[in-house]
Design a protein around this motif. Structure first.
Motif, short mmCIF file in Angstrom:
data_model
loop_
_atom_site.label_atom_id
_atom_site.label_comp_id
_atom_site.label_asym_id
_atom_site.label_seq_id
_atom_site.Cartn_x
_atom_site.Cartn_y
_atom_site.Cartn_z
N VAL A 1 -4.67 12.08 24.02
CA VAL A 1 -5.33 12.97 24.49
C VAL A 1 -4.34 14.32 24.87
CG1 VAL A 1 -6.97 13.98 26.31
CG2 VAL A 1 -6.94 11.55 25.35
N GLY A 2 -5.01 15.64 24.13
CA GLY A 2 -4.12 16.71 24.67
C GLY A 2 -3.02 16.99 23.69
N GLU A 3 -2.48 16.12 22.94
CA GLU A 3 -1.33 16.34 22.02
C GLU A 3 -1.67 16.08 20.59
OE1 GLU A 3 1.96 13.74 23.20
OE2 GLU A 3 1.68 14.30 25.46
N GLY A 4 -2.66 15.49 20.11
CA GLY A 4 -2.78 15.34 18.69
C GLY A 4 -3.53 13.92 18.28
N SER A 5 -3.72 13.79 17.07
CA SER A 5 -4.04 12.60 16.43
C SER A 5 -3.55 12.55 15.28
CB SER A 5 -5.75 12.27 16.13
OG SER A 5 -6.26 12.65 17.33
N THR A 6 -3.20 11.14 14.65
CA THR A 6 -2.54 10.71 13.44
C THR A 6 -3.69 9.68 12.64
OG1 THR A 6 -0.39 11.14 14.05
CG2 THR A 6 -0.70 9.75 12.06
N PHE A 7 -4.31 10.22 11.73
CA PHE A 7 -5.12 9.42 10.70
C PHE A 7 -4.57 8.88 9.75
CE2 PHE A 7 -8.40 11.80 13.33
CZ PHE A 7 -9.17 10.94 13.63
N SER A 8 -4.27 7.41 9.54
CA SER A 8 -3.53 6.71 8.42
C SER A 8 -4.60 6.17 7.24
CB SER A 8 -2.61 5.90 8.90
OG SER A 8 -1.68 6.57 9.89
N ILE A 9 -4.22 6.54 6.13
CA ILE A 9 -5.10 6.03 4.95
C ILE A 9 -4.25 5.13 4.44
CG2 ILE A 9 -6.42 6.38 2.89
CD1 ILE A 9 -6.93 9.16 4.07
N TYR A 10 -4.61 3.82 4.06
CA TYR A 10 -3.66 2.94 3.17
C TYR A 10 -4.65 2.61 1.87
CZ TYR A 10 -1.62 2.06 7.89
OH TYR A 10 -1.00 2.44 8.93
N LEU A 11 -3.83 2.97 0.84
CA LEU A 11 -4.40 2.77 -0.55
C LEU A 11 -3.51 1.90 -1.25
CD1 LEU A 11 -5.76 6.30 -1.55
CD2 LEU A 11 -6.98 4.22 -0.86
N LEU A 12 -4.15 0.95 -2.02
CA LEU A 12 -3.35 0.33 -3.05
C LEU A 12 -2.14 0.84 -4.03
CD1 LEU A 12 -5.86 -2.60 -3.97
CD2 LEU A 12 -4.00 -2.78 -2.56
N SER A 13 -1.01 0.43 -3.92
CA SER A 13 -0.09 1.05 -4.85
C SER A 13 -0.15 0.78 -6.37
CB SER A 13 1.38 0.84 -4.37
OG SER A 13 1.55 1.30 -3.05
N TYR B 1 0.84 -1.30 0.02
CA TYR B 1 -0.10 0.05 -0.14
C TYR B 1 0.90 1.25 -0.14
CZ TYR B 1 -3.79 -3.00 1.32
OH TYR B 1 -4.92 -4.09 1.42
N THR B 2 0.08 2.34 -0.14
CA THR B 2 0.78 3.62 0.16
C THR B 2 0.39 4.33 1.33
OG1 THR B 2 1.22 4.01 -2.41
CG2 THR B 2 0.96 6.11 -0.91
N ARG B 3 1.02 4.71 2.09
CA ARG B 3 0.29 5.16 3.60
C ARG B 3 0.29 6.83 3.56
NH1 ARG B 3 2.61 3.18 9.35
NH2 ARG B 3 1.56 4.96 10.63
N ILE B 4 -0.91 7.44 3.87
CA ILE B 4 -0.94 8.71 3.95
C ILE B 4 -0.99 9.06 5.52
CG2 ILE B 4 -2.16 10.74 3.11
CD1 ILE B 4 -2.99 9.22 0.77
N ASP B 5 -0.47 9.42 6.09
CA ASP B 5 -0.69 10.02 7.41
C ASP B 5 -1.08 11.43 7.61
OD1 ASP B 5 0.23 7.37 8.55
OD2 ASP B 5 2.23 8.12 8.80
N ILE B 6 -2.14 11.75 8.19
CA ILE B 6 -2.80 12.97 8.49
C ILE B 6 -2.42 13.38 9.76
CG2 ILE B 6 -4.72 14.58 8.14
CD1 ILE B 6 -5.50 12.88 6.01
N THR B 7 -1.50 14.20 10.48
CA THR B 7 -1.34 14.34 11.75
C THR B 7 -1.81 15.92 12.29
OG1 THR B 7 0.44 12.78 11.96
CG2 THR B 7 0.59 14.39 13.48
#
Length: 340
Positions: free
Chosen positions: A328-340, A268-274
């Motif tokens: 909590v209090g520091e943030g989040s990382t949402f990771s998206i995995y799409l086929l390369s 996959y290709t990983r997309i991290d949104i932090t």
């Protein structure tokens, strides 16, 4: 009725056999002069008749037993219990028919259960929609009533008009989200994935939240090589990423940051949104992808709890998946995995 037909059938075969043996015996009797041979022939013919009768009676009992077993199986299925004398591993016609009947019953039972679940889901959906729509409609009625007062100051009238327009925008956003959700759940959400550059898709998503981020002085940075390509529907993937970015801007304090990082990851290709927002308790990692879910920490912000639900639905329908890590209090990382 079927038993009577079967009885007549075997009875007819029995008497036909007796008649043929009688004709044969009469023909042979004329050509056999010795009495001893005649008696032997008579005994043989009698034995044949007796065996034919016994064989016919046995077959009749087997058919009757088979019919009784099938009826018992159907009665047991209707009553929701295990049929008596059911031997699933027995190599017999009765066992095979019973197995098929029970298999068909299980399929029908699963269909009824699924139908009941769908009905309950629809009821919950209608309830959730009515609850979400109720607030903006009530506010709009209130503001319209105030604006109809003739002695209202022009300044306040302008403020209420602005607030009314905001409620209309909120209702429009809600209805659009509900339409997308409805299409997602009914299977009419059509995606057309193809091999394309993910950088352009991310740029489109970022442009949709750039204005809100500027107002809160939130810095958005992107780390993505332009040549990276993935299988995705550019339009809908941009909306999914945009929903995650919108959440990040909404729950990140002024002066915070959003970072998008794209890199190859196995198949996959990983997309991290932090983001540097309020964070999500670990116990609610799964809940944030449910429709209409909003945590206690998000109660002060506007929203209907559909953004991440829609994002997850769009990604999974492209054979990808999503995950989240947060503190909590520091943030989040949402990771998206799409086929390369």
């Amino acid at each position: 009725m079927k038993k009577k037909k079967t009885t007549w059938l075997y009875g007819g075969l029995l008497w036909m056999g007796v008649l043929l043996i009688g004709v044969l015996f009469w023909i042979l009797w004329e050509y056999v002069p010795k009495a001893s041979v005649r008696y032997c022939l008579l005994a043989v013919c009698g034995g044949i008749v007796l065996l034919t009768f016994l064989w016919t009676a046995r077959k009749q009992r087997q058919i009757n037993q088979f019919a009784d077993d099938v009826c018992e199986t159907l009665d047991a299925a209707i009553a929701g219990r295990e049929p008596e004398y059911f031997q699933p591993y027995e190599d017999s016609l009765t066992a095979k028919v019973q197995s098929k009947l029970l298999q068909y019953y299980d399929i029908m039972q699963e269909g009824r259960i699924q139908s009941q679940k769908d009905k309950e889901t629809l009821q919950e959906l209608v309830s959730d929609i009515s609850h979400q729509v109720k607030t903006p409609i009530a506010n709009m009625k209130l503001y319209i009533g105030i604006l109809q007062k003739p002695y209202l100051e022009e300044k306040k009238r302008s403020q209420f008009m602005t607030t009314l327009a905001e409620q209309i925008d909120k209702l429009d956003f809600l209805m659009q989200s509900l339409i997308h959700m409805s299409r997602l759940e009914t299977g009419t959400f059509v995606l057309h994935p193809s091999k394309g550059q993910i950088y352009e898709t991310i740029s489109s998503a970022v442009s949709g939240v750039w204005g809100k981020a500027e107002q809160k002085k939130i810095d958005i940075s992107v780390e993505c090589a332009p040549e990276i390509t993935v299988w995705h529907d550019s339009k809908w993937t941009a909306e999914a990423i945009g929903n995650i970015l919108d959440n990040g801007v909404k729950y990140t304090p002024k002066g915070g940051s959003l970072m998008i990082t794209v890199r190859p990851w196995q198949f996959y290709t990983r997309i991290d949104i932090t983001d540097t927002g309020i964070g999500i308790p670990e116990a609610h990692y799964h809940d944030v992808f449910q429709r209409f879910y909003r945590g206690e920490e998000a109660a002060t912000q506007e929203g209907v709890g559909l953004g991440l639900y829609l994002a997850n639905g769009i990604i999974t329908r492209q054979k990808g998946y999503m995950s989240v890590k947060s503190k909590v209090g520091e943030g989040s990382t949402f990771s998206i995995y799409l086929l390369s």
